[in-house]
Scaffold this motif. Structure first.
Motif, mmCIF file in Angstrom:
data_model
loop_
_atom_site.group_PDB
_atom_site.id
_atom_site.type_symbol
_atom_site.label_atom_id
_atom_site.label_comp_id
_atom_site.label_asym_id
_atom_site.label_seq_id
_atom_site.Cartn_x
_atom_site.Cartn_y
_atom_site.Cartn_z
ATOM 1 N N ASN A 353 -8.654 -3.818 12.664
ATOM 2 C CA ASN A 353 -7.885 -4.566 11.621
ATOM 3 C C ASN A 353 -7.563 -5.769 12.549
ATOM 4 O OD1 ASN A 353 -6.089 -5.561 9.429
ATOM 5 N ND2 ASN A 353 -4.428 -4.441 10.356
ATOM 6 N N PRO A 354 -8.682 -6.705 12.619
ATOM 7 C CA PRO A 354 -8.513 -7.855 13.565
ATOM 8 C C PRO A 354 -7.256 -8.652 13.372
ATOM 9 C CG PRO A 354 -10.532 -7.574 12.730
ATOM 10 C CD PRO A 354 -10.033 -6.590 12.032
ATOM 11 N N LEU A 355 -6.902 -8.911 12.082
ATOM 12 C CA LEU A 355 -5.595 -9.658 11.652
ATOM 13 C C LEU A 355 -4.444 -9.085 11.825
ATOM 14 C CD1 LEU A 355 -7.284 -11.548 8.779
ATOM 15 C CD2 LEU A 355 -7.043 -12.578 10.958
ATOM 16 N N SER A 356 -4.287 -7.806 12.096
ATOM 17 C CA SER A 356 -3.097 -7.226 12.454
ATOM 18 C C SER A 356 -2.349 -7.346 11.027
ATOM 19 C CB SER A 356 -2.395 -7.766 13.539
ATOM 20 O OG SER A 356 -3.136 -7.184 14.750
ATOM 21 N N ILE A 357 -2.660 -7.496 9.698
ATOM 22 C CA ILE A 357 -1.872 -7.448 8.791
ATOM 23 C C ILE A 357 -1.605 -6.060 8.322
ATOM 24 C CG2 ILE A 357 -1.801 -8.137 6.412
ATOM 25 C CD1 ILE A 357 -3.680 -10.386 7.077
ATOM 26 N N THR A 358 -0.306 -5.857 8.135
ATOM 27 C CA THR A 358 0.106 -4.400 7.669
ATOM 28 C C THR A 358 0.368 -4.366 6.156
ATOM 29 O OG1 THR A 358 1.314 -4.300 9.916
ATOM 30 C CG2 THR A 358 1.918 -2.708 8.169
ATOM 31 N N PRO A 359 -0.547 -3.616 5.504
ATOM 32 C CA PRO A 359 -0.514 -3.538 3.877
ATOM 33 C C PRO A 359 1.200 -2.753 3.626
ATOM 34 C CG PRO A 359 -2.378 -2.605 4.681
ATOM 35 C CD PRO A 359 -1.481 -2.889 5.926
ATOM 36 N N LEU A 360 1.721 -3.304 2.451
ATOM 37 C CA LEU A 360 3.010 -2.751 2.153
ATOM 38 C C LEU A 360 3.044 -1.674 1.364
ATOM 39 C CD1 LEU A 360 4.884 -6.292 1.059
ATOM 40 C CD2 LEU A 360 5.068 -4.964 3.249
ATOM 41 N N GLY A 361 1.963 -1.422 0.780
ATOM 42 C CA GLY A 361 1.907 -0.185 0.038
ATOM 43 C C GLY A 361 1.329 1.120 0.926
ATOM 44 N N PRO A 362 1.374 2.285 0.288
ATOM 45 C CA PRO A 362 1.754 2.460 -1.122
ATOM 46 C C PRO A 362 3.402 2.634 -1.387
ATOM 47 C CG PRO A 362 1.135 4.526 -0.164
ATOM 48 C CD PRO A 362 0.961 3.617 0.958
ATOM 49 N N LYS A 363 3.638 2.346 -2.435
ATOM 50 C CA LYS A 363 5.099 2.439 -2.721
ATOM 51 C C LYS A 363 5.485 3.375 -3.708
ATOM 52 C CE LYS A 363 6.282 -2.532 -1.883
ATOM 53 N NZ LYS A 363 7.092 -2.047 -0.520
ATOM 54 N N PRO A 364 6.541 4.242 -3.331
ATOM 55 C CA PRO A 364 7.037 4.309 -2.427
ATOM 56 C C PRO A 364 6.199 5.153 -1.176
ATOM 57 C CG PRO A 364 7.988 6.084 -3.744
ATOM 58 C CD PRO A 364 7.124 5.152 -4.279
ATOM 59 N N ASP A 365 6.746 5.142 0.145
ATOM 60 C CA ASP A 365 5.933 5.733 1.048
ATOM 61 C C ASP A 365 5.797 7.167 0.712
ATOM 62 O OD1 ASP A 365 7.920 3.888 3.454
ATOM 63 O OD2 ASP A 365 6.055 3.586 2.931
ATOM 64 N N ILE A 366 6.773 7.668 0.531
ATOM 65 C CA ILE A 366 6.718 9.225 -0.059
ATOM 66 C C ILE A 366 7.323 9.307 -1.560
ATOM 67 C CG2 ILE A 366 8.616 10.190 1.221
ATOM 68 C CD1 ILE A 366 6.933 12.867 1.411
ATOM 69 N N ARG A 367 6.929 10.032 -2.344
ATOM 70 C CA ARG A 367 7.497 10.021 -3.569
ATOM 71 C C ARG A 367 8.818 11.210 -3.871
ATOM 72 N NH1 ARG A 367 2.152 9.842 -7.544
ATOM 73 N NH2 ARG A 367 1.857 7.384 -7.477
ATOM 74 N N PRO A 368 9.703 11.161 -4.743
ATOM 75 C CA PRO A 368 10.570 12.186 -4.677
ATOM 76 C C PRO A 368 9.951 13.506 -5.189
ATOM 77 C CG PRO A 368 11.136 10.350 -6.026
ATOM 78 C CD PRO A 368 9.882 9.888 -5.472
ATOM 79 N N LEU A 369 10.605 14.596 -4.913
ATOM 80 C CA LEU A 369 10.349 15.889 -5.212
ATOM 81 C C LEU A 369 10.625 16.276 -6.531
ATOM 82 C CD1 LEU A 369 9.188 18.425 -4.161
ATOM 83 C CD2 LEU A 369 11.436 19.132 -3.601
#
Length: 369
Positions: A353-369
């Motif tokens: 990942n040469p540009l070091s851009i961090t994707p914001l997704g997925p949203k949420p990181d983990i879904r509720p149970l």
């Protein structure tokens, strides 16, 4: 030293073999059990180090073995700690034992990392903690203090002996077996000892070992073999293999869920209390698989190109198993830091990942149970 793949003519990823593999036991001539003697150095981003953190909490060792957390950014010199040597000389190291569990650093924003977080950020106790034992600024200093001629990568986790000032072990599988062996039980408060779970019970040991072996090669390490492949045919072979074995795990958990549903007449609470990979209790097999699966959707899907599908969309029973561990067992939730996970992979692996851009997704990181 921070290179993530070994030289290979075929473009395939080769994992480094750990150099330190001593155990701790009353019979060992040097490394004997004691409270406060051993210190753990980890990365919250690293799945191998994450195993040791989870096990440390599950085994009630948070007041016995302290922890330092390296910065999420892995640079050309390897892992680094917070630059706080002057503070390390005066702080009471007992503050770092966190008897209530978990870890000493926590920045678990469910929305994921946002803004222009610098690779050089030094948010103490958020990006990293410092080393109150030696006052070191680099993990490499631990390796050179232990072995002046060390010439391999500086990996986490590291289990350090404060008496001999050397590395005891840097192999996660061996460290978690040591934690589970019972050698530290005498230092756990008496009232808590009966509640400590044996993660590798004798009756399940052979089954756990067999499960761990193929999961390690094809899933835990499999995502790395796909992600670090430098040859298209190697990548295609490895990513296909990862998903073939996720299919296998899904089938195991599906069958397990159906059996439990029948046994407990559809009582969801009882089903989830027995819903594990091996047997009807939480074991080491769950710990070792969890640290890969929790990273799969946030990182491995996009960063390592393991994108046939996501866990949440393609594997309903693995997804349920994952959320059950995260939401119902604090040892998993308290040691999982999505910010460190996302930032480390996307900003340390500049070859991927040469540009070091961090994707914001997925949203949420983990879904509720």
């Amino acid at each position: 030293m921070s290179k993530q793949w070994a030289d290979s003519k075929d473009g395939a990823f080769k994992r480094q073999v750990s150099a330190f593999k001593e155990i701790i036991s009353p019979e060992h001539p040097v490394y004997k059990p004691a409270a406060g003697r051993y210190w753990l150095y980890v990365s919250l981003a690293c799945p191998w180090a994450h195993r040791t953190l989870i096990t440390r909490v599950l085994k009630g060792l948070t007041s016995v073995i302290g922890v330092s957390v390296v910065h999420w950014h892995l640079d050309e010199k390897g892992w680094r700690l917070a630059p706080a040597a002057e503070a390390a000389a005066s702080i009471d190291k007992k503050e770092f034992y966190t008897p209530s569990g978990g870890i000493t650093t926590s920045s678990n924003d469910a929305s994921g990392p946002v803004g222009n977080i610098s690779n050089d950020s030094s948010r103490l106790n958020i990006d990293s903690t410092f080393d109150p034992i030696n006052g070191f600024n680099r993990l490499s200093e631990l390796y050179y203090k232990s072995e002046p001629n060390y010439n391999a990568r500086f990996t986490v986790p590291v289990l350090w002996d404060t008496e001999t000032n050397t590395i005891v072990n840097n192999e996660s599988a061996s460290i978690i077996r040591t934690f589970d062996s019972g050698v530290f039980d005498e230092f756990i408060p008496t009232a808590e000892r009966d509640q400590i779970l044996k993660l590798v019970p004798k009756s399940l040991e052979a089954e756990i070992d067999e499960f761990n072996a193929w999961v390690y090669d094809n899933v835990n390490n499999g995502v790395y073999k796909a992600g670090f492949a430098e040859n298209p045919s190697v990548y295609e072979k490895e990513v296909t293999n990862v998903f073939a074995h996720l299919d296998k795990i899904e089938k195991i958990l599906k069958d397990k869920y159906e059996d439990l549903t029948e046994e407990f007449s559809g009582d969801t609470e009882k089903i989830l209390s027995h819903f594990f990979t091996i047997g009807d209790q939480l074991t080491e097999a769950d710990v070792r698989l969890y640290t890969t699966i929790i990273r799969f959707d946030p990182v491995y899907v996009q960063h390592f190109k393991c994108n046939f599908t996501t866990i949440r969309d393609g594997y309903p029973k693995i997804h349920l198993w994952l959320r059950n561990l995260y939401w119902n067992y604090p040892a998993f939730r308290e040691t999982t830091n999505f910010e460190h996970i996302k930032l480390h992979y996307t900003r340390s692996h500049t070859r991927i990942n040469p540009l070091s851009i961090t994707p914001l997704g997925p949203k949420p990181d983990i879904r509720p149970l």
